[in-house]
Design a protein around this motif. Structure first.
Motif: not given
Length: 291
Positions: A110-111, A157-158
C-alpha cells in the motif's frame, strides 16, 4: 482496596456523552435528564419505553453525483452486507469482507507510489481477485484461467489526497460493444471490476447504482463517457428511479466486485466530511476477465 466506584448517575451521563454512547429518539438534553432522574431516584431506565436505542433509523445519506446531463443530489442507501455473493445480491455485485489475502497484500504494497499492470504485485492482486470472483459467482466457478485488465491506484504512497484521484462522474467500466470486441478478438466472455481499499474508507467512498433501478431507455440511457471514443456508451443520464447504495466501514481486507458492463458507479462526498478534511481514501481499481 480496588478501583474507585462511580456513582450511577455519573456513569450514565458519561455513557451518554461518550462517542460510542447509545443514541435515543428523544432530543439529547431531554433524554439525558430523564435518564439521570431515573438513576437518582432508583427508577430503572428500561421502565421508560421511549428510551429504547435507535440504530440507523434513517440509513441514507444525501450527496451529489455527476451524471452526463449534470450534477444531481441523490439519496444513497448505507449497507453493511458481509460476504454477499453475486447470487445473493442479485444486482451484479458482490461484497468481500475481511479476506486475509487482501489484507496481507495491502500491508505489503500500500505504500508504493504506483502499481504497474505488468508488475508482480499486480499479478498477485489479480490472482486474489480472480479467486474471490470464482468463489462469489457460479457463472465462472470452474474457470481455470483469467486475464488481468486495468490496474489503477488512488492516492498510493500515503501522500496528500488529490481531487483528480477520484471519479465522481457516473460511469460503468465497459459497454456492450467493448465486451463483444473482447470476445471476438481474445475469446473473453466474463468481465469483472474490483474496488480494493488499502486503508479505512472515511471519505470519498464508492456508490453503486443498482442495475434493477436503471431499467430501459425510459429510466436513463447510456451515453458517452470518454470523449475520445466516438461510440462509447459508458456514461449515463439521470432518472428519478435510480437507486444508489454504498458500503459503510470498509477496511483493508474488504473489496467490492461487480460485472464491468452492468454496474454504474461513482465516488461521492460524505456529508460528515465537512471542510476540515480527513484521511485520504487509498484504494486500487482492477479488472479481471475470464474466457
Amino acid at each position: 482496596m480496588g478501583g474507585r466506584r462511580m456513582r450511577p448517575e455519573v456513569a450514565l451521563l458519561d455513557a451518554l456523552d461518550s462517542p460510542g454512547g447509545v443514541q435515543y429518539p428523544l432530543c439529547g438534553g431531554l433524554a439525558r435528564w430523564l435518564l439521570l432522574l431515573g438513576a437518582v431516584v432508583g427508577v430503572a431506565a428500561v421502565a421508560i419505553p421511549v428510551m429504547r436505542p435507535v440504530v440507523d433509523r434513517d440509513p441514507t445519506v444525501q450527496s451529489v453525483v455527476q451524471y452526463a446531463d449534470g450534477p444531481r443530489r441523490v439519496h444513497i442507501l448505507k449497507r453493511r452486507l458481509r460476504g454477499a455473493t453475486f447470487d445473493e445480491t442479485q444486482e451484479s455485485f458482490a461484497v468481500v469482507r475481511g479476506d486475509p489475502r487482501l489484507r496481507e497484500w495491502g500491508r505489503a504494497h500500500s505504500r508504493q507510489s504506483q502499481i504497474d499492470r505488468d508488475s508482480e504485485e499486480a499479478a498477485e492482486l489479480g490472482g486474489i481477485i480472480a479467486a474471490l470472483v470464482r468463489a462469489s459467482d457460479s457463472a465462472v466457478r470452474n474457470a481455470t484461467d483469467h486475464v488481468l485488465g486495468n490496474v489503477i491506484g488512488r492516492n498510493l504512497g500515503g501522500g496528500a489526497a488529490s481531487p483528480s484521484q477520484y471519479t465522481n462522474v457516473v460511469h460503468r467500466d465497459l459497454d456492450e460493444a467493448a465486451c463483444a470486441n473482447f470476445g471476438a478478438k481474445h475469446g473473453l466472455r466474463s468481465f469483472y471490476n474490483a474496488w480494493v481499499p488499502l486503508g479505512a474508507v472515511v471519505q470519498d467512498p464508492l456508490a453503486l447504482l443498482l442495475p434493477s433501478s436503471r431499467g430501459g431507455e425510459s429510466q436513463g440511457h447510456a451515453v458517452g463517457f470518454h470523449s475520445s471514443l466516438e461510440h462509447d456508451r459508458t456514461g449515463l443520464r439521470h432518472h428519478s428511479r435510480h437507486q444508489w447504495v454504498y458500503f459503510d466501514g470498509l477496511q483493508p481486507g474488504d473489496a467490492l466486485l461487480w460485472h464491468s458492463q452492468a454496474v454504474y458507479h461513482a465516488s461521492f462526498t460524505l456529508p460528515s466530511m465537512g471542510s476540515g478534511g480527513t484521511q485520504p481514501r487509498r484504494s486500487v481499481d482492477i479488472r479481471i476477465m475470464f474466457p
